[in-house]
Write an enzyme that holds these catalytic residues in place. Structure first.
Site, short mmCIF file in Angstrom:
data_model
loop_
_atom_site.label_atom_id
_atom_site.label_comp_id
_atom_site.label_asym_id
_atom_site.label_seq_id
_atom_site.Cartn_x
_atom_site.Cartn_y
_atom_site.Cartn_z
N ASP A 1 32.11 19.14 16.87
CA ASP A 1 31.08 20.07 17.85
C ASP A 1 31.37 21.04 17.87
O ASP A 1 30.35 22.49 18.04
CB ASP A 1 31.99 19.05 18.56
CG ASP A 1 32.92 20.09 19.67
OD1 ASP A 1 34.00 20.07 18.53
OD2 ASP A 1 33.11 19.96 20.90
N ASP B 1 33.48 23.12 12.23
CA ASP B 1 33.71 22.24 11.89
C ASP B 1 32.94 22.09 10.81
O ASP B 1 32.01 21.38 10.31
CB ASP B 1 33.74 20.81 12.32
CG ASP B 1 34.66 21.06 13.72
OD1 ASP B 1 36.09 21.21 13.09
OD2 ASP B 1 34.51 20.69 15.02
N CYS C 1 0.85 -0.85 0.11
CA CYS C 1 -0.19 -0.18 -0.14
C CYS C 1 0.94 0.98 -0.37
O CYS C 1 0.54 2.04 -1.03
CB CYS C 1 -1.00 -0.44 1.21
SG CYS C 1 -2.14 -1.26 1.09
N ASP D 1 37.34 15.89 14.37
CA ASP D 1 37.86 17.04 14.99
C ASP D 1 38.67 16.03 16.04
O ASP D 1 38.31 15.65 16.92
CB ASP D 1 36.76 17.94 15.04
CG ASP D 1 37.28 19.01 16.26
OD1 ASP D 1 38.20 19.64 15.61
OD2 ASP D 1 36.57 19.15 16.88
#
Length: 813
Positions: free
Chosen positions: A709, A713, A100, A514
């Protein structure tokens, strides 16, 4: 021809043109539509107020679809994408299987003006994006209705109510089928016993009639959902799984009717009942399997309060969350949940953040600290200022991300859908060829159907081929595994914005990390400080510049100053500008009108501003200068996260190349890399350089995962195949990221790799299971080794096998 009164407009009209609905009479479809609209909205009291008065009938439109194009509806339910397209979440009624979903998506995708249409298999929620200049929402609703389904704007409470109603109706249909199958099997035992031992012809006819009575409601009531799905599939020139089930059961039923009315052969009413029953039971168990997989989402939703207490001019009042604005003061008592993100303005206490991070240890919060929606105030009266609206708050965003991830599909699912498109046509062709071969050539490789005529034998074998084939298992293989995988990831504090990232993460061969805040804790501590001028005025300027920055180095230096000096004050500095990967600059003007140029950051920032200053250190450095004169220097060191080494070891063991990118100096980078076991690192790289490095890896054919973070970045994260943001990241970093680690733990990133690889492995297993099942069972059915009853059981078993195999994703090795 008499006169009757319309139940809506109260006008009299000829009963020859009447639209009758039970005891209700309507003069036109418009009146009928408005009557039901008022009734559905609980506004029937309108007719009490109207009394015996008459009103003009509404302009006749197609039911109520025009309301979808109104301004009020748009303001409430429709949003706009970055590309200027319109977007809405709809609930589609009538979906009962993966086929469906496929049918609705196919029809919508082929409708001009619709950009995308992704339907969540678990709750029938459709995310539709369209070009409003080419198609209106009302036209989209009509398109959905034209294929036998209905759609309305998504509302969580209404959706839950509809889901309960649908499940109840489904259960009733199934129980009718189960009741009939239990009774018909007793009759079948008598019939088949008499077949071998001898049975009176009249008794045999009575059994046929009894089986007919039991089979008819099962076929036309319990099996109605299959007929309905098949009809609308044919209407849109699509042959789906519903067509296989309904055609197999119907042909068997019609043949059995001929036998009951005197034709030679055996009736197969029992097979009709069992075909419908087995498939219905299988579908119901699928629903139960899906429900257990979305418990995590339900648990998170239940963490959101419905209202909050705000304080205005000293007066407290309770308001709905949607009515709270940024800047409102909210009060929470001990034991209450935070409803909207904010900053504490009064009080302090511990908060249970386990619903977000999974960390059971309470976190102490004081004035100025951020608190997040969904967390629990453990022990005191707190007042805080809302920094976000309800829609943008952490927990609401998490729910939205999870729902969107469940709506999206991995690339492998699109490939599976392509394979399943021609499945039904192929099966029907094989069934017809089987009948022709058996009937005209008399080939019989299977059981000897003793006592049956040649046509009957050929017919039953052909029916078995239709019934045993299962495209539903193929269609179900990917979404059910993805659903469970997403659910397990959410339990570990991992939010995947789209399910397709599971496949990408499982295939990744390069992990870029990082340094600060990702590999290290980001909690830098000042190891050495040299303050050349301790004039409090100058220290206040340094303190004010640090306050304007969210970088871990700035936070640590600020913390150091607060611990050392008691009388620091914030000054009104202006022109503050962030220099990515280098530091910040700003200005201050005193009462005498003298301007002070402020600078705080690393040695590269000093060089850019033509400040000649030599400072060598293997640690991270923060230098503060006023009017080009260095006032203070700080050396900081960061602690490495305990689970960093474990993640690196896991990556290496699984042939994932790990690279560390950092804006820090070479010596610091080398020291950190050696401690965690990273062989490849790039130091002294700015945000643009990070992004260029990521693009270079991708050009080499690498599948790159980037974790970071900081704001610096964000460009690199956006360039990677999958971007991973730590939970304490800046908002811009989270917004461009594909995966968010709520608990900031690299152990979670390791688990993300493990669960993704396991989920992708089970997706491939499911596809293999469904393909192998069809490759084995279809030839067996064509050879005559499988009767329809066994075929129906096998078909349901294949779907349940896929669901059961997917549930193994939850099991750790």
């Amino acid at each position: 021809m008499g006169k009757v009164q319309c139940n809506h407009c109260h006008l009299s009209f000829d009963d020859g043109v009447m639209i009758k609905e039970g005891d209700l009479n309507f003069c036109c479809k418009g009146c009928q539509g408005v009557y039901h609209l008022l009734k559905d909205d609980g506004l029937e009291s309108f007719y009490d107020k109207l009394g015996n008065k008459t009103i003009s009938p509404p302009i006749e439109i197609n039911d109520d679809v025009q309301r979808f194009d109104t301004k009020s509806f748009e303001d409430t339910f429709i949003t706009e994408t970055n590309n200027g397209f319109k977007q809405i979440d709809l609930i589609i009624e009538g979906i009962h299987c993966a086929a469906c979903v496929w049918l609705n998506e196919k029809v919508l995708y082929e409708t001009p003006g619709i950009i995308s249409a992704d339907i969540n298999f678990t709750n029938n929620k459709a995310k539709i994006i369209w070009d409003n200049e080419k198609i209106n929402l009302s036209d989209i609703i009509l398109k959905i209705r034209s294929i036998g389904y209905n759609a309305y704007a998504y509302d969580a409470s209404v959706a839950d109510e509809q889901a309960v109603k649908s499940k109840r109706e489904y259960f009733i249909r199934m129980m009718v089928a189960v009741f009939a199958s239990m009774n018909i099997m007793m009759l079948a035992v008598a019939k088949y016993t008499g077949f071998f031992t001898g049975i009176d012809e009249q008794i045999r006819n009575y059994i046929h009639i009894a089986e007919f009575i039991l089979a008819t409601p099962v076929l036309f009531y319990s099996g109605w959902i299959f007929f309905r799905g098949a009809y609308f599939g044919l209407k849109n020139k699509i042959l789906n799984m519903d067509f296989l089930v309904s055609s197999g059961a119907s042909l068997t039923y019609i043949y059995s009717l001929f036998v009951m009315f005197g034709a030679k052969g055996e009736s197969y009413f029992d097979s009709v009942v069992m075909i419908i029953t087995f498939v219905l039971v299988g579908k119901y168990l699928e629903v139960i399997g899906k429900k257990s997989a979305v418990d995590t989402l339900d648990k998170i939703k239940s963490s959101i309060p419905l209202e909050a207490t705000i304080v205005e001019d000293g007066v407290k009042k309770t308001v709905a969350l949607n009515n709270i604005k940024v800047g409102d003061t909210i009060e929470i008592r001990s034991g209450e949940k935070v409803c909207i993100d904010g900053v504490i303005t009064s009080g302090e206490g511990s908060f249970d953040e386990s619903s977000l991070t999974g960390e059971s240890i309470p976190v102490f919060k004081k004035m100025g600290d951020n608190i997040f929606s969904g967390t629990i105030n453990n022990d005191s009266l707190i007042r805080y200022e809302a920094t976000k609206t309800y829609k943008d708050s952490t927990l609401s965003s998490i729910v939205t991300l999870l729902e969107e991830s469940l709506s999206s599909k991995p690339e492998i699912e699109y490939k599976a859908n392509e394979v399943s498109k021609g499945f039904t046509v192929s099966i029907l062709t094989l069934s017809l060829l089987t009948f022709l071969v058996w009937y005209f050539f008399g080939i019989d490789l299977g059981f000897d159907y003793e006592g049956t005529n040649h046509f009957e034998k050929s017919f039953i074998v052909a029916i078995s081929v239709i019934v045993i084939a299962c495209p539903c298992a193929l269609a179900l293989a990917t979404p059910i595994a993805s659903l469970i995988g997403i659910s397990e990831l959410a339990k570990k504090g991992l939010l995947f914005k789209e399910a397709k990232f599971i496949e990408t993460l499982a295939k990744a061969d390069t992990l870029v990390l990082d340094k600060t805040g990702t590999i290290t804790k980001g909690e830098l501590k000042v190891k050495r400080a040299k303050i050349k001028d301790e004039n409090i005025h100058k220290l206040n300027l340094l303190y004010s510049l640090l306050e304007a920055s969210n970088h871990p180095i700035s936070k640590s230096v600020k913390k150091y100053l607060e611990a050392k000096y008691d009388n620091l004050q914030l000054k009104n500095i202006y022109g503050v500008k962030n220099i990515q990967a280098k530091g910040m600059i700003g200005k201050y003007e005193n009462v005498e009108g003298k301007t002070f140029h402020l600078l705080g950051g690393n040695i590269e920032l000093l060089k850019d501003n033509k400040i000649n200053y030599k400072f060598d250190s293997s640690n991270s450095v923060y230098i503060f200068a006023i009017n080009r004169r260095v006032i203070a220097t700080f050396e900081l060191a960061d602690e490495i996260k305990e689970d960093a080494k474990e993640l690196i070891s896991y990556a290496k063991a699984n042939d994932i190349n790990v690279v560390m990118l950092t804006g820090d100096n070479e010596d610091v980078a080398k020291k950190v890399a050696s401690k965690v076991g990273i062989d490849n690192f790039v130091a002294n790289v700015d945000p643009i350089g990070k992004a260029k490095y990521i693009k270079k890896l991708k050009e080499e054919g690498k599948i790159v995962i980037m974790a970071g973070d900081g704001i610096n970045d964000s460009v690199a994260l956006a360039s990677s195949d999958i971007s991973v943001a730590m939970g304490n990241s800046a908002d811009i970093t989270i917004s461009v990221s594909d995966v968010v680690l709520l608990n900031n733990s690299l152990q979670s990133l390791k688990e993300a790799f493990e669960i993704s690889k396991r989920t992708f492995k089970f997706i491939k297993q499911n596809l293999l299971l469904s393909l192998v099942y069809n490759m084995i069972t279809i030839p067996l059915a064509m050879a005559g080794f499988v009767i329809p009853l066994v075929a129906a059981a096998s078909m349901s078993l294949s779907s349940l096998l896929v669901v059961a195999n997917s549930m193994r994703i939850k099991m750790k090795k």
